[in-house]
Design a protein around this motif. Structure first.
Motif, PDB file in Angstrom:
ATOM      1  N   ARG A  29       0.854  -1.187   0.000  1.00 20.29           N
ATOM      2  CA  ARG A  29       0.000   0.000   0.000  1.00 20.29           C
ATOM      3  C   ARG A  29       0.888   1.234   0.000  1.00 20.29           C
ATOM      4  N   VAL A  30       0.616   2.147  -0.918  1.00 22.48           N
ATOM      5  CA  VAL A  30       1.470   3.331  -1.046  1.00 22.48           C
ATOM      6  C   VAL A  30       0.637   4.600  -1.012  1.00 22.48           C
ATOM      7  N   VAL A  52       8.008   5.700  -2.947  1.00 16.97           N
ATOM      8  CA  VAL A  52       8.723   5.372  -4.179  1.00 16.97           C
ATOM      9  C   VAL A  52       8.487   3.899  -4.509  1.00 16.97           C
ATOM     10  N   VAL A  53       8.204   3.625  -5.768  1.00 12.77           N
ATOM     11  CA  VAL A  53       8.099   2.245  -6.242  1.00 12.77           C
ATOM     12  C   VAL A  53       9.269   1.975  -7.182  1.00 12.77           C
ATOM     13  N   LEU A  58      14.178   1.163 -12.381  1.00 11.16           N
ATOM     14  CA  LEU A  58      13.273   2.289 -12.598  1.00 11.16           C
ATOM     15  C   LEU A  58      12.644   2.691 -11.272  1.00 11.16           C
ATOM     16  N   ARG A  59      12.619   4.000 -11.007  1.00 20.01           N
ATOM     17  CA  ARG A  59      12.081   4.506  -9.746  1.00 20.01           C
ATOM     18  C   ARG A  59      10.942   5.484 -10.038  1.00 20.01           C
ATOM     19  N   GLY A  60       9.780   5.190  -9.477  1.00 21.20           N
ATOM     20  CA  GLY A  60       8.622   6.049  -9.673  1.00 21.20           C
ATOM     21  C   GLY A  60       8.144   6.622  -8.353  1.00 21.20           C
ATOM     22  N   GLU A  61       7.816   7.905  -8.371  1.00 19.57           N
ATOM     23  CA  GLU A  61       7.270   8.560  -7.179  1.00 19.57           C
ATOM     24  C   GLU A  61       5.748   8.505  -7.218  1.00 19.57           C
ATOM     25  N   GLY A 114      -8.960   8.333  -3.292  1.00 12.58           N
ATOM     26  CA  GLY A 114      -7.672   7.700  -3.054  1.00 12.58           C
ATOM     27  C   GLY A 114      -6.800   7.536  -4.284  1.00 12.58           C
ATOM     28  N   HIS A 115      -7.199   8.083  -5.412  1.00 11.05           N
ATOM     29  CA  HIS A 115      -6.481   7.929  -6.679  1.00 11.05           C
ATOM     30  C   HIS A 115      -5.032   8.394  -6.543  1.00 11.05           C
ATOM     31  N   ILE A 116      -4.127   7.644  -7.177  1.00 10.84           N
ATOM     32  CA  ILE A 116      -2.724   8.044  -7.221  1.00 10.84           C
ATOM     33  C   ILE A 116      -2.210   7.970  -8.656  1.00 10.84           C
ATOM     34  N   ALA A 117      -1.108   8.674  -8.899  1.00 15.27           N
ATOM     35  CA  ALA A 117      -0.384   8.585 -10.168  1.00 15.27           C
ATOM     36  C   ALA A 117       1.052   8.180  -9.856  1.00 15.27           C
ATOM     37  N   TYR A 118       1.752   7.707 -10.883  1.00 22.11           N
ATOM     38  CA  TYR A 118       3.147   7.299 -10.741  1.00 22.11           C
ATOM     39  C   TYR A 118       4.000   8.148 -11.681  1.00 22.11           C
TER      40      TYR A 118
END
Length: 256
Positions: free
Chosen positions: A93-94, A99-100, A105-108, A118-122
């Motif tokens: 859960r993020v 950071v994923v 590859l590193r995504g914020e 609760g929507h998120i973007a990467y």
């Protein structure tokens, strides 16, 4: 820049599927899982091996494919903490600022409330790639199922602060319909007229219109242009705050 391979493909009737692969390690993420069969076909076509599923939000047309893909591949499912109860087989859960990693590859994670709360973007900064789900579309934005217009406007302002050369990957192929509304709202925008003609031609050839460039969106997407006088005038709100103009534009699009 870390090499990344990105493959875009159609899912369901109008969803966009995306695979993101770290060329060095072979780690590969699906952005959402709209349809198990379509994702499996894309994996077969590319020869890539699924290791992660990065979920933007809880709606069924973004998570339906997770259980089958998880069983088949063992992929790690990552999604918004605030919507974890509605995301099948979630492993991690993020939230904002997390950071994923997909190989190198590193995504914020960016919190993007509006379409859902609760929507998120990467945001993969080195690759200049934004995976925005149903928040920001090519020439459009998501419907407000849970958030308020103020929520969504704040979210769009946050995304608009990213670099102009960012490639925007959104969750649906809505661009042609969005272009028709954009022309109604912003008819004197020459850049928009040129872009709309190109979109018409591309869709006539059966091509997808995703990704687009964020700089292009800032110049032509009416929902990012609520501070512009032309858009305020289009909804009879000259001189009013941009958040009010955005709210009126979104309500107009809902009726369009």
């Amino acid at each position: 820049m870390v090499p990344a391979d990105i493959h875009v493909f159609p899912c369901r009737s109008d969803n966009i599927g995306v695979l993101v692969r770290d060329a060095a390690s072979g780690a590969c993420a699906a952005i959402d899982a709209p349809e198990e069969a379509a994702v499996r076909r894309a994996l077969a076509e590319t020869g890539w091996r699924l290791t992660h599923i990065l979920v933007t939000h809880k709606h069924p047309d973004h998570v339906e494919g997770i259980p089958g893909l998880k069983r088949e591949t063992g992929a790690t499912v990552i999604g918004p903490a605030a919507e974890a109860a509605a995301i099948p087989d979630i492993d991690r859960r993020v939230a904002e600022g997390d950071v994923v990693e997909v190989g190198a590859l590193r995504g914020e994670v960016i919190a993007t409330p509006g379409h859902t709360l609760g929507h998120i973007a990467y945001w993969f900064a080195r690759e200049r790639a934004l995976f925005a789900g149903d928040t920001l579309f090519a020439l459009g934005c998501g419907r407000l199922f849970e958030g308020t217009p103020a929520d969504m406007w704040a979210t769009l302002e946050k995304l608009a602060a990213l670099p102009d050369d960012t490639r925007l990957y959104c969750g649906h192929e809505y661009t042609l319909a969005n272009a028709h509304f954009a022309l109604a709202a912003d008819p004197d925008n020459a850049a928009l007229a040129k872009r709309a003609a190109d979109i018409e031609a591309r869709r006539a050839r059966g091509e997808l219109t995703v990704p687009s460039l964020l700089g292009e969106e800032k110049a032509t997407n009416p929902f990012l242009r609520a501070r512009e006088q032309a858009l305020a005038a289009a909804v009879n709100l000259a001189g009013r705050p941009a958040a009010e103009v955005f709210a009126a534009l979104r309500a107009w699009k809902d009726r369009f």
